[in-house]
Structure formats: structure tokens, C-alpha cells
Design a protein around this motif. Structure first.
Motif, short mmCIF file in Angstrom:
data_model
loop_
_atom_site.label_atom_id
_atom_site.label_comp_id
_atom_site.label_asym_id
_atom_site.label_seq_id
_atom_site.Cartn_x
_atom_site.Cartn_y
_atom_site.Cartn_z
N ARG A 266 73.37 49.35 28.24
CA ARG A 266 74.80 49.61 28.01
C ARG A 266 75.04 51.06 27.62
O ARG A 266 76.00 51.68 28.08
CB ARG A 266 75.34 48.64 26.96
N LEU A 267 74.17 51.61 26.78
CA LEU A 267 74.27 53.04 26.44
C LEU A 267 74.02 53.89 27.68
O LEU A 267 74.67 54.91 27.89
CB LEU A 267 73.26 53.40 25.35
N ALA A 268 73.08 53.45 28.53
CA ALA A 268 72.77 54.19 29.76
C ALA A 268 74.01 54.26 30.66
O ALA A 268 74.31 55.32 31.23
CB ALA A 268 71.61 53.53 30.49
N ILE A 269 74.72 53.15 30.79
CA ILE A 269 75.92 53.13 31.64
C ILE A 269 77.01 54.01 31.04
O ILE A 269 77.69 54.76 31.75
CB ILE A 269 76.40 51.69 31.85
N ARG A 270 77.19 53.95 29.73
CA ARG A 270 78.19 54.80 29.09
C ARG A 270 77.85 56.27 29.25
O ARG A 270 78.72 57.11 29.51
CB ARG A 270 78.30 54.44 27.61
N THR A 271 76.55 56.60 29.13
CA THR A 271 76.12 57.99 29.32
C THR A 271 76.33 58.43 30.76
O THR A 271 76.79 59.55 31.03
CB THR A 271 74.65 58.14 28.93
N GLY A 272 75.99 57.54 31.70
CA GLY A 272 76.21 57.87 33.10
C GLY A 272 77.68 58.10 33.41
O GLY A 272 78.04 59.03 34.15
N ALA A 273 78.55 57.26 32.84
CA ALA A 273 79.98 57.43 33.05
C ALA A 273 80.47 58.75 32.48
O ALA A 273 81.28 59.46 33.10
CB ALA A 273 80.74 56.27 32.42
N ALA A 274 79.97 59.12 31.32
CA ALA A 274 80.35 60.39 30.70
C ALA A 274 79.86 61.57 31.53
O ALA A 274 80.59 62.55 31.73
CB ALA A 274 79.79 60.47 29.28
N ALA A 275 78.62 61.50 32.02
CA ALA A 275 78.08 62.57 32.84
C ALA A 275 78.88 62.74 34.13
O ALA A 275 79.17 63.86 34.56
CB ALA A 275 76.61 62.30 33.16
N GLY A 276 79.25 61.62 34.75
CA GLY A 276 80.03 61.68 35.98
C GLY A 276 81.42 62.24 35.74
O GLY A 276 81.93 63.06 36.52
N ASP A 317 94.58 59.59 28.15
CA ASP A 317 94.97 59.19 29.49
C ASP A 317 96.10 60.06 30.06
O ASP A 317 96.62 59.77 31.14
CB ASP A 317 95.46 57.74 29.50
N LEU A 318 96.46 61.12 29.36
CA LEU A 318 97.60 61.89 29.81
C LEU A 318 97.27 62.78 30.99
O LEU A 318 98.15 63.27 31.67
CB LEU A 318 98.13 62.76 28.64
N ALA A 319 95.98 63.05 31.20
CA ALA A 319 95.58 63.86 32.35
C ALA A 319 95.05 62.95 33.44
O ALA A 319 94.92 61.75 33.26
CB ALA A 319 94.51 64.88 31.91
N ASP A 320 94.72 63.53 34.57
CA ASP A 320 94.25 62.74 35.70
C ASP A 320 92.89 62.15 35.40
O ASP A 320 92.04 62.78 34.80
CB ASP A 320 94.11 63.65 36.94
N ARG A 321 92.68 60.90 35.87
CA ARG A 321 91.38 60.25 35.67
C ARG A 321 90.33 60.94 36.53
O ARG A 321 90.53 61.19 37.69
CB ARG A 321 91.44 58.77 36.05
N ALA A 322 89.17 61.22 35.89
CA ALA A 322 88.07 61.78 36.65
C ALA A 322 87.50 60.70 37.54
O ALA A 322 87.31 59.57 37.10
CB ALA A 322 86.99 62.30 35.73
N THR A 323 87.23 61.00 38.80
CA THR A 323 86.67 60.01 39.71
C THR A 323 85.22 59.76 39.41
O THR A 323 84.51 60.64 38.92
CB THR A 323 86.81 60.47 41.17
N THR A 324 84.76 58.54 39.71
CA THR A 324 83.34 58.21 39.55
C THR A 324 82.79 57.63 40.82
O THR A 324 81.80 56.92 40.82
CB THR A 324 83.14 57.20 38.40
N ALA A 325 83.37 57.95 41.96
CA ALA A 325 82.89 57.45 43.24
C ALA A 325 81.82 58.32 43.79
O ALA A 325 81.73 59.48 43.46
CB ALA A 325 84.03 57.36 44.23
#
Length: 325
Positions: A266-276, A317-325
Motif C-alpha cells: 500500500r505504501l508502494a502504491i502511494r509512493t508510485g502515485a506521488a512519483a507519477g 483540488d483547485l488545480a488540474d489533476r495530474a494524469t497517471t496514465a
């Protein structure tokens, strides 16, 4: 087994970018391709990388010192045929492709040598990342099936970010963690429609087909993650994107880096999301400050699907969401 990551990058490319920030144009040379970008981010996060690749021709001669300068331990199979590359013109905000040369397919002997090299290095690594070539004609998918089975069956945790025939191949071999984008699932016919319910169904189907854990990235929507049989939405702050490319590769790299260090999935996924998410705020694929990524991890949440949903609008959330695709 050492706490480093082996990245299989069978056919890296030379990237030539034409840019202009002042009066004169600039030309930048970098190694490129999915595996190179993933290895770069894993290194940024402080985890050692062994990069297994094949290089050949004049392009290969240029690529080798550039790849070695990335801070990875480079292991190379030299081949007679040429590596590939592309030229992009980024002046005046453009993303124009000038030329794209995929390179030549590896022959049987080159594939055998690369397979043996990759297997040996992977079995000495805590985590093995299987990245795809830029062109599917360069490496047969069966190589991925055998690598996934041989590495995973002998103690290395296999991480993959693949689609098409390569995705089907690693599922057949079995993987510890799979990342795939919703666009790829729709394109490959694995998902029938763009909906939460459909992608939740696909998550369970991918798990049943050979992936222990799965993340489906969904551009401007929260990614979906299947961990220990439970489906989560991956909620993160919205950041303004300077370059939307490469978020998915950075996500996969972040997962691999944490798993190699013995971290929780779960920490790995959160870290990956942050890196992306952070990667798209920068110019340069697979890059980011580790302290900035660590700060962003604290703002990433895994929310179980089916739990009571709250209003997702926050100050972040006031700025554009960063994509993770």
C-alpha cells in the motif's frame, strides 16, 4: 538477494529533442524508452538499479555512455543490428515528431544472450521490472512469458507495466504487481466500457489470470488498485501538468523502489502515485526530487471502493489533476 531492482529494457532508444528557451535552438540527447525512464525514477528514489539492455550500431555507440551516466549499473548485450531512436521538435510549445526509427528486431542468438543476462541479474535482485520495447516487432512476447515465470518462480518479485501481447504473456508467467492504463485495456478489448464497474471487474479478472496485485491508471480519474482482494481508489492532490507524459512509468518505478526496500504494497502504491503526479509537473521523463515525492506521499490516500464517498473537492483540488496514465 540484494535490495536493488533489475530493469529489463530490451531495446532502449536515443531521444533527440529540439528545444528553444532563448534566441537560439538547443539540441538535447538522452537515452529513452520505458525501461530507461523507469530506471531513472527508481534511481531518483535512492534504490540501486541494474539495467539489462541490448545495444547496436552507431545509435548504440551513442546510447551506451549516455545510459551509463544515468547512475545505473548497465549490463549490455551488443548486437550487430542497430538500436532505434527518434527526433522530436519541442520549440514554441510543440510536440512534433520529426522522425522515429524503431531499430531492428533482435535475432535468436541476441535474444538468448539477453535472456540469460536478464535472468541472472534478476535472480540476484529483490524486484525485477519488465518493460516493453517501443515497437512490438523488436522482441517476441514469449520472452516476457518465460522471464515472468522463471524470475517469479525463483524468488524475484516481478513488476510489469505492459499491454497487448506482452501483458497477456506476463499474466501467463505470473507477476507480483501489474500496472496498466484504462486506455490500454479499452484498446486491447480487455475492458468493454469506460466505467468504475467495468474496470473493477477487469481488476479481478487480471488477478485471476496471474497478477497478484493490479493498478489501473485512469488519466484524470483516481487510479483503481486491487490489493489483497480489496479494490481501492487512489486519491491524490491535483497538480498542474507541465508535461503529461511519463506519469505511468514513474508510478511503476515508485512501486518497484518501495518493494525492493521491503516496504508495504500500500505504501508502494502511494509512493508510485506521488512519483507519477510529481513527474508531470516537470520537463523530463522519469525525474523528480525524492524529498518532494516523499512530501506528496503523505497526501495520497487509498480509499476502499464501496465505502461512503465524501466530496472530493479539497484545497489541493483547485488545480488540474495530474494524469497517471
Amino acid at each position: 538477494m540484494d535490495a536493488h531492482v533489475m530493469v529489463f529494457a530490451p531495446a532502449p532508444q536515443l531521444t533527440v529533442t529540439i528545444d528553444q528557451t532563448g534566441d537560439e535552438p538547443e539540441i538535447h540527447l538522452h537515452p529513452g524508452g520505458q525501461g530507461v525512464w523507469q530506471a531513472r525514477m527508481i534511481t531518483c528514489l535512492g534504490t540501486s538499479v541494474v539495467l539489462c539492455a541490448s545495444l547496436g550500431g552507431e545509435i548504440g555507440q551513442v546510447l551506451e555512455p549516455l545510459m551509463a551516466s544515468e547512475g545505473v549499473e548497465l549490463k549490455v548485450v551488443r548486437r550487430d543490428s542497430s538500436s532505434g531512436g527518434f527526433v522530436h521538435d519541442h520549440r514554441d510549445g510543440r510536440q512534433e515528431e520529426v522522425v522515429d526509427v524503431p531499430g531492428h528486431p533482435l535475432n535468436r542468438h541476441e535474444l538468448d544472450d539477453l535472456y540469460n543476462l536478464t535472468l541472472g541479474e534478476g535472480l540476484r535482485s529483490a524486484v525485477s521490472v519488465l518493460s516493453g520495447p517501443g515497437d512490438p516487432t523488436l522482441v517476441p512476447s514469449d520472452v516476457y512469458r518465460r522471464l515472468a515465470a522463471d524470475l517469479g518462480g525463483n524468488g524475484s518479485r516481478v513488476v510489469a507495466d505492459l499491454s497487448g501481447d506482452y501483458l497477456r504473456a506476463v499474466l501467463d508467467g505470473g507477476v507480483s504487481f501489474l500496472k496498466v492504463s484504462h486506455e490500454e485495456l479499452l484498446r486491447d478489448g480487455l475492458a468493454g466500457e469506460d466505467s468504475d464497474e467495468e474496470f473493477t471487474r477487469v481488476l479481478h479478472e487480471l488477478h485471476a489470470s496471474g497478477a497478484e496485485s493490479v493498478v489501473v491508471s485512469r488519466a484524470d480519474e483516481p487510479a483503481l488498485a486491487l490489493v489483497d482482494g480489496e479494490v481501492y481508489e487512489v486519491h491524490m492532490p491535483r497538480l498542474r501538468a507541465a508535461d503529461p507524459r511519463g506519469a505511468g512509468d514513474s508510478m511503476t518505478a515508485g512501486v518497484a523502489a518501495v518493494l525492493a526496500g521491503g516496504g508495504d504494497l500500500r505504501l508502494a502504491i502511494r509512493t508510485g502515485a506521488a512519483a507519477g503526479a510529481l513527474n508531470v509537473t516537470r520537463h523530463g521523463l522519469g525525474t523528480g526530487r525524492p524529498d518532494s515525492i516523499a512530501g506528496l506521499v503523505e497526501r495520497v490516500r487509498l480509499v476502499p471502493v464501496g465505502s461512503e464517498r465524501q466530496d472530493r473537492t479539497t484545497p489541493d483540488d483547485l488545480a488540474d489533476r495530474a494524469t497517471t496514465a
